[in-house]
Design a protein around this motif. Structure first.
Motif, PDB file in Angstrom:
ATOM      1  N   ARG A  21       0.833  -1.188   0.000  1.00 48.29           N
ATOM      2  CA  ARG A  21       0.000   0.000   0.000  1.00 48.29           C
ATOM      3  C   ARG A  21       0.870   1.241   0.000  1.00 48.29           C
ATOM      4  N   ASP A  22       0.414   2.268  -0.672  1.00 46.92           N
ATOM      5  CA  ASP A  22       1.142   3.528  -0.775  1.00 46.92           C
ATOM      6  C   ASP A  22       0.229   4.626  -0.242  1.00 46.92           C
ATOM      7  N   SER A  23       0.533   5.113   0.939  1.00 45.01           N
ATOM      8  CA  SER A  23      -0.329   6.111   1.571  1.00 45.01           C
ATOM      9  C   SER A  23      -0.336   7.424   0.804  1.00 45.01           C
ATOM     10  N   ALA A  24       0.821   7.801   0.259  1.00 41.48           N
ATOM     11  CA  ALA A  24       0.904   9.067  -0.474  1.00 41.48           C
ATOM     12  C   ALA A  24       0.020   9.050  -1.714  1.00 41.48           C
ATOM     13  N   LYS A  25      -0.041   7.909  -2.379  1.00 37.82           N
ATOM     14  CA  LYS A  25      -0.847   7.793  -3.585  1.00 37.82           C
ATOM     15  C   LYS A  25      -2.250   7.273  -3.307  1.00 37.82           C
ATOM     16  N   LYS A  26      -2.512   6.902  -2.068  1.00 36.16           N
ATOM     17  CA  LYS A  26      -3.793   6.317  -1.685  1.00 36.16           C
ATOM     18  C   LYS A  26      -4.126   5.153  -2.614  1.00 36.16           C
ATOM     19  N   ALA A  27      -3.205   4.236  -2.672  1.00 40.23           N
ATOM     20  CA  ALA A  27      -3.356   3.105  -3.588  1.00 40.23           C
ATOM     21  C   ALA A  27      -2.898   1.823  -2.929  1.00 40.23           C
ATOM     22  N   VAL A  28      -3.425   0.740  -3.435  1.00 46.08           N
ATOM     23  CA  VAL A  28      -3.067  -0.591  -2.979  1.00 46.08           C
ATOM     24  C   VAL A  28      -2.661  -1.393  -4.208  1.00 46.08           C
ATOM     25  N   TYR A  29      -1.649  -2.232  -4.054  1.00 46.42           N
ATOM     26  CA  TYR A  29      -1.143  -2.981  -5.202  1.00 46.42           C
ATOM     27  C   TYR A  29      -1.098  -4.472  -4.885  1.00 46.42           C
ATOM     28  N   LEU A  30      -1.211  -5.261  -5.938  1.00 50.61           N
ATOM     29  CA  LEU A  30      -1.033  -6.701  -5.820  1.00 50.61           C
ATOM     30  C   LEU A  30      -0.105  -7.135  -6.946  1.00 50.61           C
ATOM     31  N   HIS A  31       1.123  -7.481  -6.569  1.00 48.85           N
ATOM     32  CA  HIS A  31       2.099  -7.961  -7.532  1.00 48.85           C
ATOM     33  C   HIS A  31       1.953  -9.468  -7.618  1.00 48.85           C
ATOM     34  N   MET A  32       1.661  -9.955  -8.814  1.00 45.88           N
ATOM     35  CA  MET A  32       1.393 -11.378  -9.008  1.00 45.88           C
ATOM     36  C   MET A  32       2.456 -11.974  -9.926  1.00 45.88           C
ATOM     37  N   ASN A  33       3.178 -12.938  -9.401  1.00 50.22           N
ATOM     38  CA  ASN A  33       4.229 -13.607 -10.169  1.00 50.22           C
ATOM     39  C   ASN A  33       3.898 -15.080 -10.340  1.00 50.22           C
ATOM     40  N   ASN A  34       4.552 -15.695 -11.319  1.00 50.25           N
ATOM     41  CA  ASN A  34       4.374 -17.130 -11.572  1.00 50.25           C
ATOM     42  C   ASN A  34       2.892 -17.498 -11.631  1.00 50.25           C
ATOM     43  N   LEU A  35       2.163 -16.781 -12.450  1.00 49.34           N
ATOM     44  CA  LEU A  35       0.713 -16.978 -12.514  1.00 49.34           C
ATOM     45  C   LEU A  35       0.377 -18.343 -13.088  1.00 49.34           C
ATOM     46  N   LYS A  36      -0.726 -18.894 -12.565  1.00 49.70           N
ATOM     47  CA  LYS A  36      -1.194 -20.210 -12.976  1.00 49.70           C
ATOM     48  C   LYS A  36      -2.613 -20.078 -13.531  1.00 49.70           C
ATOM     49  N   SER A  37      -3.042 -21.083 -14.272  1.00 50.86           N
ATOM     50  CA  SER A  37      -4.384 -21.032 -14.848  1.00 50.86           C
ATOM     51  C   SER A  37      -5.442 -20.920 -13.761  1.00 50.86           C
ATOM     52  N   GLU A  38      -5.177 -21.501 -12.600  1.00 45.62           N
ATOM     53  CA  GLU A  38      -6.155 -21.438 -11.513  1.00 45.62           C
ATOM     54  C   GLU A  38      -6.232 -20.064 -10.858  1.00 45.62           C
ATOM     55  N   ASP A  39      -5.373 -19.145 -11.265  1.00 40.13           N
ATOM     56  CA  ASP A  39      -5.466 -17.763 -10.787  1.00 40.13           C
ATOM     57  C   ASP A  39      -6.469 -16.957 -11.598  1.00 40.13           C
ATOM     58  N   THR A  40      -6.996 -17.539 -12.654  1.00 44.83           N
ATOM     59  CA  THR A  40      -7.991 -16.845 -13.471  1.00 44.83           C
ATOM     60  C   THR A  40      -9.224 -16.537 -12.637  1.00 44.83           C
ATOM     61  N   ALA A  41      -9.590 -15.254 -12.580  1.00 44.19           N
ATOM     62  CA  ALA A  41     -10.713 -14.820 -11.744  1.00 44.19           C
ATOM     63  C   ALA A  41     -10.910 -13.322 -11.930  1.00 44.19           C
ATOM     64  N   VAL A  42     -12.005 -12.830 -11.361  1.00 46.96           N
ATOM     65  CA  VAL A  42     -12.183 -11.391 -11.202  1.00 46.96           C
ATOM     66  C   VAL A  42     -11.580 -11.019  -9.854  1.00 46.96           C
ATOM     67  N   TYR A  43     -10.722 -10.025  -9.859  1.00 48.93           N
ATOM     68  CA  TYR A  43     -10.024  -9.597  -8.649  1.00 48.93           C
ATOM     69  C   TYR A  43     -10.629  -8.295  -8.131  1.00 48.93           C
ATOM     70  N   TYR A  44     -10.878  -8.281  -6.824  1.00 52.16           N
ATOM     71  CA  TYR A  44     -11.502  -7.134  -6.173  1.00 52.16           C
ATOM     72  C   TYR A  44     -10.613  -6.612  -5.054  1.00 52.16           C
ATOM     73  N   CYS A  45     -10.616  -5.306  -4.861  1.00 54.14           N
ATOM     74  CA  CYS A  45     -10.016  -4.761  -3.655  1.00 54.14           C
ATOM     75  C   CYS A  45     -11.139  -4.302  -2.732  1.00 54.14           C
ATOM     76  N   ALA A  46     -10.820  -4.273  -1.451  1.00 51.33           N
ATOM     77  CA  ALA A  46     -11.804  -3.905  -0.450  1.00 51.33           C
ATOM     78  C   ALA A  46     -11.138  -3.052   0.612  1.00 51.33           C
ATOM     79  N   ALA A  47     -11.914  -2.190   1.258  1.00 44.57           N
ATOM     80  CA  ALA A  47     -11.360  -1.285   2.260  1.00 44.57           C
ATOM     81  C   ALA A  47     -12.217  -1.275   3.521  1.00 44.57           C
ATOM     82  N   GLN A  48     -11.573  -0.855   4.595  1.00 42.62           N
ATOM     83  CA  GLN A  48     -12.157  -0.799   5.934  1.00 42.62           C
ATOM     84  C   GLN A  48     -12.523  -2.190   6.416  1.00 42.62           C
ATOM     85  N   GLY A  49     -11.474  -2.942   6.659  1.00 42.13           N
ATOM     86  CA  GLY A  49     -11.651  -4.276   7.195  1.00 42.13           C
ATOM     87  C   GLY A  49     -11.696  -4.253   8.708  1.00 42.13           C
TER      88      GLY A  49
END
Length: 126
Positions: A72-100
């Protein structure tokens, strides 16, 4: 009110990498935990990574541990997900969520978030 917009999804070959971004607007970004989730066709939504508001603790599901990194980058108010070595089972719709709520593990597993983005599609071809 908090608004979240995901970007960075797309089509990638197995073994490749992608970086998802989530732009957060609205209330004070530093006051809440954030998370990444995904939902594949015919499956329930799965919590894959959640991070505390101070970024001291990050939780990963077993399915992505060692391959994905959340930040997460507070200055940019952003959240990131770096995904490496992707597999076919990673196929999906990806969502971010806030205030957990709760621990990073519980908020990811239950899930316990107040605000959700619209999602971005990730497709991994084998």
């Amino acid at each position: 009110q908090v608004q979240l917009v995901e970007s960075g999804g797309g089509l990638v070959q197995a073994g490749g990498s992608l970086r998802l971004s989530c732009a957060v607007s609205g209330r004070t970004f530093n006051n809440y935990a954030v998370g990444w989730f995904r939902q594949a066709p015919g499956k329930e939504r799965e919590g894959i990574s959640c991070i505390e508001r101070n970024a001291n603790t990050t939780w990963y599901s077993d399915s992505v541990k060692g391959r994905f990194t959340m930040s997460r980058d507070s200055a940019k108010k952003a959240v990131y997900l770096h995904m490496n070595n992707l597999k076919s089972e990673d196929t999906a719709v990806y969502y971010c969520a806030a205030q957990g709520w709760g621990t990073v593990e519980s908020m990811c597993k239950l899930p316990l978030f107040d605000y959700w983005g619209q999602g971005t599609q990730v497709t991994v071809s084998s």
